[in-house]
Structure formats: C-alpha cells, structure tokens
Design a protein around this motif. Structure first.
Motif, PDB file in Angstrom:
ATOM      1  N   ASN A 140      28.523  58.569  62.345  1.00 34.73           N
ATOM      2  CA  ASN A 140      28.725  57.300  61.644  1.00 34.73           C
ATOM      3  C   ASN A 140      29.510  56.319  62.501  1.00 34.73           C
ATOM      4  O   ASN A 140      29.234  55.113  62.495  1.00 34.73           O
ATOM      5  CB  ASN A 140      29.441  57.542  60.315  1.00 34.73           C
ATOM      6  CG  ASN A 140      28.544  58.224  59.296  1.00 34.73           C
ATOM      7  OD1 ASN A 140      27.317  58.134  59.364  1.00 34.73           O
ATOM      8  ND2 ASN A 140      29.149  58.928  58.337  1.00 34.73           N
ATOM      9  N   GLN A 141      30.484  56.821  63.248  1.00 37.63           N
ATOM     10  CA  GLN A 141      31.222  55.960  64.170  1.00 37.63           C
ATOM     11  C   GLN A 141      30.307  55.459  65.279  1.00 37.63           C
ATOM     12  O   GLN A 141      30.365  54.289  65.673  1.00 37.63           O
ATOM     13  CB  GLN A 141      32.398  56.734  64.779  1.00 37.63           C
ATOM     14  CG  GLN A 141      33.198  55.951  65.829  1.00 37.63           C
ATOM     15  CD  GLN A 141      33.830  54.701  65.271  1.00 37.63           C
ATOM     16  OE1 GLN A 141      34.315  54.691  64.136  1.00 37.63           O
ATOM     17  NE2 GLN A 141      33.829  53.615  66.047  1.00 37.63           N
ATOM     18  N   GLU A 146      28.723  64.494  61.324  1.00 39.96           N
ATOM     19  CA  GLU A 146      28.516  63.317  60.478  1.00 39.96           C
ATOM     20  C   GLU A 146      29.531  62.205  60.748  1.00 39.96           C
ATOM     21  O   GLU A 146      29.148  61.036  60.901  1.00 39.96           O
ATOM     22  CB  GLU A 146      28.574  63.720  59.005  1.00 39.96           C
ATOM     23  CG  GLU A 146      28.304  62.544  58.057  1.00 39.96           C
ATOM     24  CD  GLU A 146      28.300  62.964  56.596  1.00 39.96           C
ATOM     25  OE1 GLU A 146      28.101  62.081  55.726  1.00 39.96           O
ATOM     26  OE2 GLU A 146      28.506  64.159  56.320  1.00 39.96           O
ATOM     27  N   GLU A 147      30.822  62.531  60.794  1.00 43.31           N
ATOM     28  CA  GLU A 147      31.834  61.490  60.988  1.00 43.31           C
ATOM     29  C   GLU A 147      31.684  60.817  62.341  1.00 43.31           C
ATOM     30  O   GLU A 147      31.733  59.584  62.454  1.00 43.31           O
ATOM     31  CB  GLU A 147      33.234  62.087  60.852  1.00 43.31           C
ATOM     32  CG  GLU A 147      34.341  61.051  60.967  1.00 43.31           C
ATOM     33  CD  GLU A 147      35.721  61.657  60.762  1.00 43.31           C
ATOM     34  OE1 GLU A 147      36.720  60.926  60.978  1.00 43.31           O
ATOM     35  OE2 GLU A 147      35.820  62.848  60.382  1.00 43.31           O
TER      36      GLU A 147
END
Length: 423
Positions: A355-356, A351-352
C-alpha cells in the motif's frame, strides 16, 4: 494476416535474426540548406529572421524506413488535418522529419500551410542521400535545424517507429551496451524490419546536451519502462508511452494535435487523448498508455532501493505466470517477459508495504488503459487492472540463464539496475 496489421511498433524478431543490414551513417547536405541563395533559404523557413518565437514547436521524428512506411504517410495526413482544425497561428508549429522508402524529408505545419493531406505537402528540406535515421547524430542534426529555423519557448518531441523497450539491439556490434531500443532503419529503403536501432543512453545524453524537451511521446511499443525512465530523467519533463505493444493505428493525430500544443504541462492531456481514441466503442484495439513525471524519478529510485534490498533472491525465483505480462517470454522470439511493475510488487510485498508502494508509484505514473489489448504472441488479452501501473519493470529471472541470451547481463548494465539492484 501480417503482424504489422495488428501491431504498429513490434518488429519481426524471427526475421531479424536471419539477416542484418547496417545503414550507412553519412549525414547528407540538405537541398534547401544551400549556401548559394540565402534569401531563398529564408523564404523556405518562415520562422527564421523574425523576433517572435512561437509558444511551442513540436518535433515529430519518424523512423519509417521499414514496414511502417505506408503508415507514416497516413499519420502525417492526420497531423495535417489535426493542425488545420486548430487555431494556432504563429504561436505553434509542427516540424516533421520522415525517413521512409524515399529520401529523408522535413515538412512544416504552420500558419502558411494550406495542405489538407500528406500528398499536398511540399517538403522544406529533402536530403541529397539516405541517412541512418536510427542514430542520435541524425536526430541531433534535426533538433539543431529546428532550433535554428523554428525557435520556440518550449519543445515537444514525438519519437515514432518500431521499438523494443530497454532490450538491446540484435544488430549492434557492441553487445556490452544495453538499451538500443528505439527505431529500425534498414538502410535499404525496403519494407523490412531489420536494421539499425538507437541507443537509449545515447539518446538521453544528446537530448540533455541540447537542452532537453518538455515532453517525449513515444509512439512505439514497450517504451514505458522504469529502465528507460531512469535513463531519460534529465532529458525531458515527461514521458508518454506504452509499456505494451501499440496497435497498428498508433496515435490518432487528428485529435492529438490539440493536446500536443496545450498550455503548460500538457503531458497528462496527451496521455488521456491518446487513450480516449481506443476507449471508443468502435475501436478494434486496446491500449495501455501512461505518463511518467521524470522529476519524481530520483526520489522513487531511492525509495525502490530500500524496498528491493534483501528481496533480490525472491524476485529472480518468482513465478510470474499470473502477473500482468505485456510480452510472454518465448525462445521463438528471443524476448524476455515484460511485466507491469505493479503486478510484480503486489506479489513481492506484504500488504502494508505494498500500500505504501502504491502511494509512491502514483507520484510518478499516471495510467489509462482499456480492458484488453492485442498482443502479438497472445491475441486479445485482459488488462489486469489491479496489476496495472502503466510502467514495466524487468526481473532478471534465473530461467533466462538457461538459454543463449544476455538479458540478465544487459539488465545489470542499466542505470536502474545499478541504482537499485546492488547490496
């Protein structure tokens, strides 16, 4: 119903495998470029010999010696009407090259144009013999002609024909080269989608040598891929195209002409105007269309090199059955899957990191899409919005190696793969 009624730019792969025609690559002398009468030549080219250059000249290059021949005439009429509805004067011109089932011709729309349809237009140039319009040499000659006769402060380029994305041509003798993707010239002046295609790497090199263009609009299927964007990075400031199939009507030039001549960086306006025609309630089709900002490509490539590092094995074994796929692989059509990059990255990254990635891709791509689009091998299909960046990315799946094709090998020859796929 014939496939071309549904899809303007996807040619018949099955028929293509049955018979191959090589178009004769002979550049013909142009009838209106005769050295016998210099005064006559200047009369036919009102932009030549004057001190004033126009703000923008839009070059429209229509490779229509195929099943799109009749559609080309309809689109030229749209251009005539669209131009007539504007107030461009000496500051903007359209120069249209068309090779259909007749000899190649060049038309000009400028302040002296009084035509209201294709039938009313008189060509400023009619070639003496047929040429292979799916060659960079012929396109390059057309660009030279426009630079000489219709100079401008900036140039836009519309490339109009069938197309296959970065996927190699089935008709070239050199199977080691990839990216023969744009245009079909059958060399026989027939309604037949089998013939020569244009090498994207050669297109890029030619455009760079001639100073590039402000934007390229591909009115053709499958041309908004990261593989193509990397090839054309130094050839243009922006690419407006679809990662999917383009509907039979293509762009509505009656409304698009104004965007083609918009001041400054007009690529976003072109993209939005193209989309808006298909977002209207009466539209029978759908579309995914996007703008790629090429100045952002180098940084994005560097970023993707780090993102993909160590994840290649995960990618080549990925189950893409639930991904936004613009053309599903089938041995019947000998095409690979054409997945949107966002859907692939959503499945690949945590997820992180994902998103980036979204922040980075939005620096490159602006996308507009309807809720559905019509696919040749799938009918009307949903555009999965949270998987839709508007740019496709080929994944060299291991399953392709089971069949008699060279997708994975050809992919590794692209600049994109060489930049991001190695260790």
């Amino acid at each position: 119903m014939e496939m071309t009624h549904y899809h303007k730019k996807l040619y018949d792969i099955v028929a293509a495998l049955l018979l191959c025609f090589a178009a004769t690559c002979l550049f013909a002398a142009c009838s209106s470029d005769s050295d016998e009468d210099d005064d006559k030549d200047k009369t036919e080219h009102p932009g030549e010999g004057t001190d004033e250059s126009v703000s923008r000249t839009v070059l429209v290059y229509m490779v229509a010696e195929n099943t799109l021949a009749s559609v080309a005439q309809q689109d030229i009429t749209e251009m005539v009407v669209g131009y007539a509805n504007g107030s461009y004067g000496k500051r903007c011109r359209m120069v249209i090259y068309v090779d259909d089932l007749k000899l190649p011709r060049i038309y000009v729309l400028d302040e002296n144009t009084h035509a209201m349809s294709y039938a009313d237009l008189v060509p400023v140039v009619t070639y003496d013999q047929d040429v292979n319009s799916a060659s960079v040499e012929v396109l390059g000659d057309f660009i030279d002609y426009v630079h000489a006769h219709y100079p401008a402060d900036s140039y836009g380029l519309v490339l109009w024909s069938h197309a296959t994305g970065w996927i190699p041509s089935f008709f070239s003798g050199d199977k080691e080269k990839a990216s023969r993707a744009f245009g079909v010239d059958n060399g026989g002046n027939r309604y037949y989608d089998n013939g020569n295609q244009m090498e994207i790497a050669d297109l890029a090199a030619m455009l760079e040598a001639k100073g590039g263009v402000d934007y390229i609009l591909f009115d053709a299927c499958f041309m908004q891929s990261v593989e193509i964007a990397v090839e054309l990075t130094n050839a243009t400031n922006a690419i407006i195209a679809s990662p999917a199939e383009v509907p039979s009507p293509g762009a509505n030039y009656q409304t698009l002409v104004n965007a083609l001549f918009a001041d400054g960086e007009c690529a976003d306006s072109i993209c939005k105007t193209y989309y808006e025609e298909y977002s209207r309630p009466y539209s029978d089709y759908g579309v995914v269309v996007s703008r790629v900002k090429t100045s952002a490509i180098p940084a994005f490539v560097d970023y993707m090199r780090t993102v993909l590092h160590g994840r290649q094995e995960q990618l080549v074994n990925m189950n893409i059955s639930d991904r936004l796929n613009y053309f599903r692989f089938s041995t019947q059509y000998i095409y690979p899957d054409i997945c949107d990059m966002q859907g692939i990255m959503a499945k690949l990254l945590e997820e992180e990191a994902y998103n980036q990635w979204l922040e980075e891709v939005q620096k490159v791509v602006l996308c507009y899409s309807t809720d559905t689009w019509c696919s040749f091998n799938g009918g009307y299909r949903e555009v999965i919005k949270d998987q839709c960046s508007g740019m496709s990315m080929f994944v060299p799946l291991k399953q392709y190696d089971k069949y008699t094709n060279t997708f994975n090998r050809d992919f590794l020859a692209t600049k994109w793969a060489q930049a991001v796929w190695g260790d």
